[in-house]
Design an enzyme around this catalytic site. Structure first.
Site, short mmCIF file in Angstrom:
data_model
loop_
_atom_site.label_atom_id
_atom_site.label_comp_id
_atom_site.label_asym_id
_atom_site.label_seq_id
_atom_site.Cartn_x
_atom_site.Cartn_y
_atom_site.Cartn_z
N LYS A 1 113.93 11.71 12.26
CA LYS A 1 113.49 10.35 12.60
C LYS A 1 113.91 9.99 14.02
O LYS A 1 113.14 9.43 14.79
CB LYS A 1 114.04 9.34 11.57
CG LYS A 1 113.32 9.45 10.23
CD LYS A 1 113.97 8.65 9.10
CE LYS A 1 113.25 8.99 7.79
NZ LYS A 1 113.76 8.27 6.63
N GLN B 1 118.95 5.03 5.29
CA GLN B 1 118.51 6.24 4.62
C GLN B 1 118.99 6.26 3.17
O GLN B 1 120.16 6.02 2.89
CB GLN B 1 119.04 7.47 5.39
CG GLN B 1 118.49 8.80 4.89
CD GLN B 1 116.99 8.95 5.05
OE1 GLN B 1 116.39 8.40 5.98
NE2 GLN B 1 116.35 9.68 4.16
N ASP C 1 110.77 0.50 6.71
CA ASP C 1 110.55 1.39 5.56
C ASP C 1 109.58 0.76 4.55
O ASP C 1 109.05 1.45 3.68
CB ASP C 1 111.89 1.63 4.83
CG ASP C 1 112.44 3.02 5.07
OD1 ASP C 1 111.65 3.94 5.31
OD2 ASP C 1 113.68 3.17 5.02
N1 GUN Z 1 114.92 8.87 1.35
C1 GUN Z 1 113.84 9.63 1.02
N2 GUN Z 1 112.72 9.14 1.61
C2 GUN Z 1 113.11 8.05 2.33
C3 GUN Z 1 112.41 7.13 3.17
O1 GUN Z 1 111.19 7.20 3.37
N3 GUN Z 1 113.17 6.16 3.72
C4 GUN Z 1 114.51 6.06 3.50
N4 GUN Z 1 115.14 5.06 4.09
N5 GUN Z 1 115.18 6.88 2.74
C5 GUN Z 1 114.48 7.88 2.16
#
Ligand code: GUN
Length: 280
Positions: free
Chosen positions: A52, A96, A119
């Site tokens: 990311k 996350q 998100d």
């Molecule tokens: N954990 C697995 N997929 C995601 C996601 O798309 N966003 C976040 N914040 N955590 C995750």
């Protein structure tokens, strides 16, 4: 022979578009910054978070990251989110998941300012999606819509079956397909006659987290098959929830794992970061 839907190429195309947008915004004096919070060091989360941050760098937006120890208390995390909510120089906040067991994910998600919820997990964002109002959309399902559209696959009027009912993928996926005028069924682990249900799908979206569960007897000949799963086989190779070798010969288009849905999630997160500026 099915068409292979190339998520890597399509995500790159989107990132190039976002790079141009970010450059234009910069020219006009607008900087965009994503704050990424990780608690603990779950190995998969470390990879996702690194990718990311790399994505932000690639399209030319800023990122600040907070790598907090496993023992961080819920209150400490909430305090950090409050600070980031108030900071004018932070546009998006991403926590996350998964979080350690002593932290309640729902409480944390709710603490994020919906205007910075890149998100798309905040109840306000989900509610807006449900009633067709503008708001952030969860990145993986938003990425799947882009995969379909950019591959020239018609959604309106199609029978779509979403296998999986998670808050992050299954439910928002169904809502997005509905917004695109599909006829949508959500199937899950308690669905009766599952093969019969999935075999109705013109577009079958699989997000169950069970390696190679979907074989050709779940798939209507000529269907489009989208595989959201990322699993590790015993030999450490990545595989999806769909048995690619078995299903590919009978469908019209299919996403590979890796290189299908996966790369789209980050592209859509970056898109949400760029869009966040408009809300602020
Ligand atoms: N954990 C697995 N997929 C995601 C996601 O798309 N966003 C976040 N914040 N955590 C995750």
């Amino acid at each position: 022979m099915a068409a292979i839907i190339d998520g890597k190429a399509i995500s790159l195309q989107i990132k190039e578009e976002l790079k141009e947008k970010a450059a234009k915004m910069k020219e006009q004096g607008t900087d965009v910054t994503l704050a990424v919070i990780q608690v603990g060091n779950n190995p998969a989360s470390c990879v996702y978070v690194r990718n990311k941050k790399k994505g932000c760098e690639y399209i030319g937006i800023g990122s600040v990251s907070y790598e907090l120890p496993e023992e961080t208390t819920q209150q400490e995390l909430l305090d950090l989110i409050t600070q980031l909510n108030e900071r004018k120089d932070v546009n998006g906040i991403l926590v996350q998941l998964p979080l350690p067991d002593h932290i309640d994910e729902d409480t944390v998600i709710k603490a994020i300012d919906p205007k910075k919820d890149v998100d798309g997990f905040h109840p306000q964002s989900v509610g807006a999606l449900c009633i067709g109002q503008p708001g952030f959309v969860s990145c993986t399902p938003a990425g799947i819509i882009q995969l379909l559209k950019r591959s020239g696959i018609e959604i309106a009027g199609k029978e779509c079956v979403v296998l999986g009912r998670s808050n992050i993928v299954g439910k928002p996926m169904a809502l997005l397909l509905l917004r695109e005028n599909a006829t949508v069924t959500i199937a899950h682990s308690r669905t009766a006659n599952l093969k019969e249900v999935t075999s109705r799908a013109d577009i079958l979206i699989v997000a169950v987290g069970r390696p190679k569960m979907i074989t050709r007897d779940y798939v209507k000949p000529g269907a489009v098959v989208i595989d959201v799963g990322i699993n590790r086989e015993e030999n450490n190779k990545l595989c999806g929830d769909v048995d690619f070798e078995d299903v590919e010969p009978v469908c019209s288009a299919i996403t590979p794992v890796p290189g299908g849905v996966g790369p789209m999630t980050i592209a859509m997160l970056l898109n949400n970061c760029i869009e966040s500026v408009k809300l602020q």
